[in-house]
Motif scaffolding. Structure first.
Motif, PDB file in Angstrom:
ATOM      1  N   ALA A 161       3.275   3.014   2.546  1.00 15.52           N
ATOM      2  CA  ALA A 161       2.341   2.924   3.665  1.00 15.52           C
ATOM      3  C   ALA A 161       2.346   1.543   4.308  1.00 15.52           C
ATOM      4  O   ALA A 161       2.336   1.417   5.532  1.00 15.52           O
ATOM      5  CB  ALA A 161       0.927   3.270   3.201  1.00 15.52           C
ATOM      6  N   ARG A 189      -5.363   4.900   1.779  1.00 20.35           N
ATOM      7  CA  ARG A 189      -4.180   4.376   1.109  1.00 20.35           C
ATOM      8  C   ARG A 189      -4.590   3.678  -0.177  1.00 20.35           C
ATOM      9  O   ARG A 189      -5.707   3.188  -0.292  1.00 20.35           O
ATOM     10  CB  ARG A 189      -3.447   3.384   2.018  1.00 20.35           C
ATOM     11  N   CYS A 195       0.845  -1.191   0.000  1.00 18.27           N
ATOM     12  CA  CYS A 195       0.000   0.000   0.000  1.00 18.27           C
ATOM     13  C   CYS A 195       0.880   1.240   0.000  1.00 18.27           C
ATOM     14  O   CYS A 195       1.995   1.223   0.540  1.00 18.27           O
ATOM     15  CB  CYS A 195      -0.920   0.048   1.231  1.00 18.27           C
ATOM     16  N   GLU A 196       0.370   2.327  -0.581  1.00 17.67           N
ATOM     17  CA  GLU A 196       1.103   3.590  -0.622  1.00 17.67           C
ATOM     18  C   GLU A 196       0.157   4.747  -0.347  1.00 17.67           C
ATOM     19  O   GLU A 196      -1.066   4.628  -0.516  1.00 17.67           O
ATOM     20  CB  GLU A 196       1.786   3.766  -1.984  1.00 17.67           C
ATOM     21  N   TRP A 197       0.753   5.848   0.111  1.00 20.81           N
ATOM     22  CA  TRP A 197      -0.004   7.095   0.216  1.00 20.81           C
ATOM     23  C   TRP A 197       0.068   7.757  -1.162  1.00 20.81           C
ATOM     24  O   TRP A 197       1.165   8.022  -1.674  1.00 20.81           O
ATOM     25  CB  TRP A 197       0.599   8.008   1.289  1.00 20.81           C
TER      26      TRP A 197
END
Length: 415
Positions: A345, A331, A318-320
């Motif tokens: 994230a 996210r 997951c990433e911001w």
């Protein structure tokens, strides 16, 4: 003349009977503050039952090691000897735990990782409550605690005597989530590390030697650089692989593709939280990168068809999203590739210390340009607990832990 007598007296550190001059009542201050981990040494599973930690220590025969250390502290009258006493006790405890784990002693399950954990806490508790005859400030005491703690985890114990064998460096973890009735938890990743430290394994491609350590489930311990100290120091031995191991999901092993530079804030073994970007550890080269991808031979490990649990390659992360504030808002979670410029994230191994162990170990590997060393993370199945809520162990619990630890050994052989 009086000064000479004083110096002679201070030199009699190891002479039997000197401890009588400072009995335990005056040597230790029971009111001195302890960590949350150390306070759990009094926890029981049932009213009137034995304290879990000391009982497990006793069953494994480590209570003698603890007693010798507490007595030796009371006979330590010279400050410069205190650090050596602490580090030597930690190193002795680690070697004893490894020898027991790989031996044939049958009085208590040799795959049980918990006695090492609880014996260590009894020793660090003693250091916090110790009242020496000399001045000892907070920073000096903290250094003693760290010296014992790191030595008792195998952090400074890397040795590859067989130069022809392939070399793997590996870490497991302490038990965690120990509040209330779960104080009896075990961690199969720690059990596997004890099974593997110093072990020489025959594989179709030749001999493999493993050097292992056990990491704390503490944000503060990671901030102090314990992961970098172990894996960074190991680079000098020119290993072929870094493997971080922890307990993960029910019913399966996962080889994690991505490690993320983010802490999600879940409480550690001292009930402390940390949220945000993974900090650097002073003194080590650590390139700034949001995600680190595994270089372990994951397909080879899967194709080894180890048993009894299935083995998967976990692609998730997951990433911001780019342009948003990290830590705020939703996210983006996917299984393809991280977006350039996005802030990490969650890694495949989550956003807790499992993920961070993979991230830190491989960040320092990359920073030290150890490009020929493969590295990545292995998540074990979740280990259950004994059926009887008042029992410390049972046959099914021991068999499950043994099966998980043995499969870790088989998967490491495939690396």
């Amino acid at each position: 003349m009086a000064r000479l007598v004083t110096l002679v007296a201070l030199s009699l550190v190891a002479v039997p009977g000197i401890a009588n001059a400072q009995d335990k009542a005056s040597c230790y201050d029971a009111a001195a503050p302890l960590t949350v981990e150390e306070q759990r040494l009094d926890d029981t599973l049932a009213p009137g039952g034995p304290a879990v930690g000391p009982e497990l220590t006793k069953r494994a025969g480590f209570d003698d090691d603890v007693e010798r250390f507490t007595q030796k502290l009371c006979r330590t009258f010279v400050k410069r000897q205190a650090q050596q006493t602490a580090e030597q006790a930690g190193a002795d405890l680690w070697r004893t735990a490894v020898k027991r784990a790989q031996g044939k002693e049958q009085t208590h399950d040799v795959f049980d990782d918990r006695p090492l954990y609880w014996a260590r806490l009894q020793m660090t508790k003693a250091l916090r409550q110790w009242q020496p005859r000399f001045a000892l400030d907070g920073q000096e005491r903290a250094k003693l605690v760290q010296g014992l703690d790191w030595a008792s985890r195998g952090i400074g114990d890397i040795n590859f005597p067989n130069k022809k064998a392939k070399r793997i460096v590996l870490t497991g973890f302490d038990p965690f989530q120990l509040n209330g009735p779960t104080v009896r938890r075990s961690n199969p990743a720690g059990a596997a590390a004890l099974q593997l430290d110093g072990r020489e394994i025959d594989t179709p491609e030749g001999k493999v030697v493993v050097q292992a350590a056990v990491l704390p489930v503490l944000w503060g311990g990671f901030d102090e650089g314990i992961v970098e100290q172990f894996y960074g120091s190991a680079v000098k031995a020119k290993p072929q692989g870094f493997v971080t191991v922890s307990q993960g999901r029910p019913g399966r092993f996962d080889i994690e593709r991505w490690a993320a530079r983010w802490r999600g804030g879940f409480p550690d073994n001292n009930d402390l939280r940390s949220f945000g970007t993974v900090p650097n550890a002073a003194g080590w080269p650590q390139p700034a990168t949001e995600f680190i991808e595994t270089t372990l031979p994951f397909q080879k490990m899967i194709d080894a068809k180890t048993t009894p649990y299935p083995v998967a390659f976990n692609l998730s992360f997951c990433e911001w999203p780019v342009g948003t504030t990290p830590g705020v808002g939703p996210r983006s979670c996917r299984t393809d590739q991280p977006t350039p410029g996005a802030v990490a994230a969650v890694g495949g191994g989550g956003d807790y210390l499992s993920n961070e162990s993979m991230y830190r170990a491989n960040r320092v590997r990359i920073g030290m340009q150890a490009n020929n060393v493969v590295g990545g993370h292995l998540h074990t199945p979740v280990l259950g607990q004994p059926t009887d809520p008042a029992a410390l162990t049972d046959a099914a619990f021991e068999l499950e832990r043994r099966n998980i630890a043995n499969q870790v050994v088989a998967l490491v052989s495939a690396v």
